[in-house]
Design a protein around this motif. Structure first.
Motif, PDB file in Angstrom:
ATOM      1  N   LEU A   1      -8.572  -8.660  11.369  1.00  7.84           N
ATOM      2  CA  LEU A   1      -8.215  -7.278  11.693  1.00  7.84           C
ATOM      3  C   LEU A   1      -9.046  -6.772  12.860  1.00  7.84           C
ATOM      4  CD1 LEU A   1      -6.714  -4.604  10.999  1.00  7.84           C
ATOM      5  CD2 LEU A   1      -8.673  -4.067   9.531  1.00  7.84           C
TER       6      LEU A   1
ATOM      7  N   PRO B   1      -6.730  -0.388   5.546  1.00 10.92           N
ATOM      8  CA  PRO B   1      -5.528  -1.179   5.843  1.00 10.92           C
ATOM      9  C   PRO B   1      -5.312  -2.384   4.937  1.00 10.92           C
ATOM     10  CG  PRO B   1      -7.256  -1.675   7.421  1.00 10.92           C
ATOM     11  CD  PRO B   1      -7.827  -0.664   6.475  1.00 10.92           C
ATOM     12  N   LEU B   2      -6.333  -2.853   4.234  1.00  7.03           N
ATOM     13  CA  LEU B   2      -6.177  -4.063   3.422  1.00  7.03           C
ATOM     14  C   LEU B   2      -5.317  -3.775   2.197  1.00  7.03           C
ATOM     15  CD1 LEU B   2      -9.794  -5.534   3.529  1.00  7.03           C
ATOM     16  CD2 LEU B   2      -7.872  -5.987   5.058  1.00  7.03           C
TER      17      LEU B   2
ATOM     18  N   ILE C   1      -3.153   2.509   4.662  1.00 11.14           N
ATOM     19  CA  ILE C   1      -2.196   2.043   5.673  1.00 11.14           C
ATOM     20  C   ILE C   1      -1.118   1.219   4.982  1.00 11.14           C
ATOM     21  CG2 ILE C   1      -1.906   0.761   7.819  1.00 11.14           C
ATOM     22  CD1 ILE C   1      -3.687   3.270   8.037  1.00 11.14           C
TER      23      ILE C   1
ATOM     24  N   ASP D   1       1.191  -0.865   6.137  1.00  7.75           N
ATOM     25  CA  ASP D   1       1.293  -2.257   6.598  1.00  7.75           C
ATOM     26  C   ASP D   1       0.062  -2.569   7.420  1.00  7.75           C
ATOM     27  OD1 ASP D   1       1.888  -4.730   7.591  1.00  7.75           O
ATOM     28  OD2 ASP D   1       3.722  -4.144   8.640  1.00  7.75           O
ATOM     29  N   GLY D   2      -0.899  -3.270   6.813  1.00  9.02           N
ATOM     30  CA  GLY D   2      -2.146  -3.571   7.496  1.00  9.02           C
ATOM     31  C   GLY D   2      -2.005  -4.508   8.671  1.00  9.02           C
ATOM     32  N   ARG D   3      -0.839  -5.120   8.833  1.00 17.94           N
ATOM     33  CA  ARG D   3      -0.611  -5.970  10.000  1.00 17.94           C
ATOM     34  C   ARG D   3      -0.077  -5.177  11.183  1.00 17.94           C
ATOM     35  NH1 ARG D   3       3.204  -9.972   6.760  1.00 17.94           N
ATOM     36  NH2 ARG D   3       3.939  -7.885   6.195  1.00 17.94           N
TER      37      ARG D   3
ATOM     38  N   ASN E   1       0.822  -1.200   0.000  1.00 15.71           N
ATOM     39  CA  ASN E   1       0.000   0.000   0.000  1.00 15.71           C
ATOM     40  C   ASN E   1       0.861   1.257   0.000  1.00 15.71           C
ATOM     41  OD1 ASN E   1      -2.303  -1.487  -0.012  1.00 15.71           O
ATOM     42  ND2 ASN E   1      -2.903  -1.057   2.095  1.00 15.71           N
TER      43      ASN E   1
ATOM     44  N   ILE F   1      -2.254   1.577  12.165  1.00 12.43           N
ATOM     45  CA  ILE F   1      -3.690   1.779  11.948  1.00 12.43           C
ATOM     46  C   ILE F   1      -4.270   2.677  13.034  1.00 12.43           C
ATOM     47  CG2 ILE F   1      -5.934   0.640  11.774  1.00 12.43           C
ATOM     48  CD1 ILE F   1      -4.429  -1.879  10.841  1.00 12.43           C
TER      49      ILE F   1
ATOM     50  N   GLY G   1     -12.305  -3.851   6.435  1.00 15.23           N
ATOM     51  CA  GLY G   1     -11.437  -4.839   7.063  1.00 15.23           C
ATOM     52  C   GLY G   1     -12.032  -6.225   6.973  1.00 15.23           C
TER      53      GLY G   1
END
Length: 543
Positions: free
Chosen positions: A291, A238-239, A264, A266-268, A79, A273, A287
């Motif tokens: 998440l 975030p995805l 975002i 890095d969605g992890r 992203n 976030i 999400g």
């Protein structure tokens, strides 16, 4: 094709004068040029800036890179603001986008590049060594490099003589002759790779028509009076944009709605976030189950201001009912679950605040979308009886790229798509997905196909046989469990998982390994995957 000659989607496409997905951006820019379109980290793009940079990229692709309409450009990016710039620029230039997971191994990347025939790749500079391993076996002749902070600290000079920096491409394109948007709604816009029901990953052919149709179908639901205020609403995204749900929702539909989307990186990274949620008065979030669980378990999440939050969209993986209840209790906003698949661009149905709701159901089909629930004989099932979900609508793919036989297995001459998903539909038209494609495993919204995992496992000389299945996972929805019988009795689970990491992307790597003396088989030697799935379900129910 439209479901009816005078369908809503067809009428809207005509009224809006759309010729190409890029027209979404042109329309948004004409209406609110200075409104924020995308933010990522410390950087922001207004709609006018996004259109200007996408135009520069389109000019570069055609005038400097020499790419022609219909050729394929692979985007291998996490992203970033570079993603929407490159995507809308590629669409304007008439190129076909190939969304590519930046976490791919060399084998996975090689397959996708060779199968798509991509002639150009835009990727993070740190991924160049991976591309070099497979480039000679592909059609790639143009390589563009970017860095995560290119927008804030642009790099123009490449140390690789056969590579061009993304920011240099934008600078060259800005000085190139003007370029008209390549028109043609039926032209191919996107190859989105999926396994379909079984087998190796295949490119679902999504046209400009099907992508725009799905945006229009979504707008018809969510742009109703009182639901959204695009001049104020902020969506947290975030995805990963290389996933079809995020690409369609957080990139295309967000632009179509005129929303400010906070991407975002890095969605992890839950801290990233939550930091974005602190900085922006967010009203929307896209999400999935894992998440939501992660956020609710984070100690800082409960301290956020949820007063602007209207709803959360869940897709890409089944929503756990209890997770949805907990989320609403904590934030005051509902989780609206929908359902889609890559072959349908992807949204098929969804819940909204203004449509009928039933817990555990994924809403009604979108406008101009027809559904059938068929039994094993192909006859319609009565309400509330499970059967295979089949659908037809303007968002359905053209077929699988260069795979006519596999296309014919799922898409008939009348445009009906067999999803392989088992569903029920109640008397009010609400759908519930009862089960998914027979063998596919869904890990955090990503398809994992047992054959692919098993092929990687069997590269180890100490493995005799193996079966991969999906097991329930409170965080991921499902995780991969591997059953093996051994040639080498010294092998243990840790060594087998370490072997898998050499050949598989992280989410495909088994989370658990069980070693058996013999794996169950039929009398003719066919592996009984279902028997092991049933065993795990029994264990789960008993625990």
């Amino acid at each position: 094709m439209p479901v009816t000659a005078e369908g809503y989607v067809a009428a809207q496409l005509t009224a809006r004068g759309y010729r190409n997905v890029h027209d979404l951006l042109s329309e948004a820019c004409a209406q609110y040029p200075e409104r924020s379109a995308f933010s990522c980290g410390p950087s922001r793009l207004s709609f006018a800036e996004l259109e200007r940079q996408a135009d520069a990229f389109a000019r570069y692709l055609r005038h400097h890179a020499g790419l022609q309409a219909g050729e394929r450009l692979a985007l291998m990016l996490p992203n970033s603001l570079q993603y929407p710039i490159a995507a809308f620029g590629a669409f304007k230039a008439g190129l076909v986008l190939v969304n590519t997971n930046p976490q791919y191994t060399a084998g996975e990347l090689s397959h996708q590049l060779r199968d798509s025939g991509a002639v150009a790749v835009l990727l993070l500079d740190r991924l160049l060594p991976l591309l070099r391993k497979v480039q000679d076996d592909s059609a790639v002749r143009q390589v563009l490099l970017t860095a995560p902070d290119d927008i804030e600290a642009p790099q123009y000079q490449s140390e690789q003589p056969d590579c061009t920096r993304f920011m240099q491409a934008l600078r060259l394109g800005a000085a190139a002759p003007p370029l008209e948007t390549v028109a043609g709604l039926e032209k191919l816009a996107l190859l989105q790779y999926t396994g379909g029901t079984t087998g190796v990953s295949k490119g679902a052919m999504l046209s400009h028509y099907s992508l725009l149709a799905n945006v229009i179908q979504t707008l018809e639901l969510f742009m109703r009076p009182g639901l959204l205020a695009p001049e104020r609403d902020v969506r947290i995204a975030p995805l990963p944009l290389y996933h079809i749900m995020a690409f369609a929702t957080n990139c295309l539909s967000s632009v179509g709605m005129g929303l400010h989307t906070v991407v975002i990186r890095d969605g992890r990274n839950l801290e990233e976030i939550i930091d974005a949620m602190r900085r922006y008065p967010f009203s929307l979030l896209s999400g999935l189950n894992s998440l939501f669980v992660g956020l609710m378990n984070h100690p800082a999440f409960g301290e956020l201001d949820f007063s602007h939050l209207k709803w959360v969209t869940s897709g890409g993986a089944p929503l756990n009912v209890e997770v949805g209840r907990r989320w609403k209790a904590l934030t005051g906003a509902p989780v609206l679950e929908g359902f889609g698949l890559t072959e349908a661009s992807p949204v098929v149905c969804t819940n909204t605040l203004l449509t009928p709701y039933r817990e555990g159901y994924v809403g009604q089909p979108l406008i101009d979308t027809q559904v059938r629930i068929l039994d094993e004989q192909g006859k319609p099932c009565p309400p509330d009886e499970p059967g295979e979900l089949c659908l037809r609508g303007p968002q359905v793919m053209q077929g699988y790229w260069q795979r006519p036989e596999e296309t014919a297995q799922v898409l008939d001459a009348d445009g009906w798509l067999r999803t392989g998903d088992i569903a029920v539909q109640d008397a009010a038209g609400l759908l519930k997905i009862v089960d998914r494609k027979k063998d596919m495993i869904l890990v955090s919204g990503f398809n994992v196909f047992p054959n692919e995992v098993e092929d990687a496992v069997m590269r180890h000389p100490g493995i005799r046989e193996c079966i991969a299945i999906g097991v329930p996972d409170a965080r991921k929805g499902e995780s991969v469990k591997l059953f093996v019988s051994l040639r080498d009795p010294a092998l243990d689970a840790a060594a087998i998982i370490a072997h898998c990491r050499e050949y598989l992307t992280g989410y495909k790597v088994p989370s658990a390994v069980e070693i058996l003396d013999e794996l169950p088989k039929t009398s003719v030697g066919k592996m009984l995957r279902r028997q092991l799935r049933d065993l795990e379900l029994q264990r789960s129910a008993a625990s």
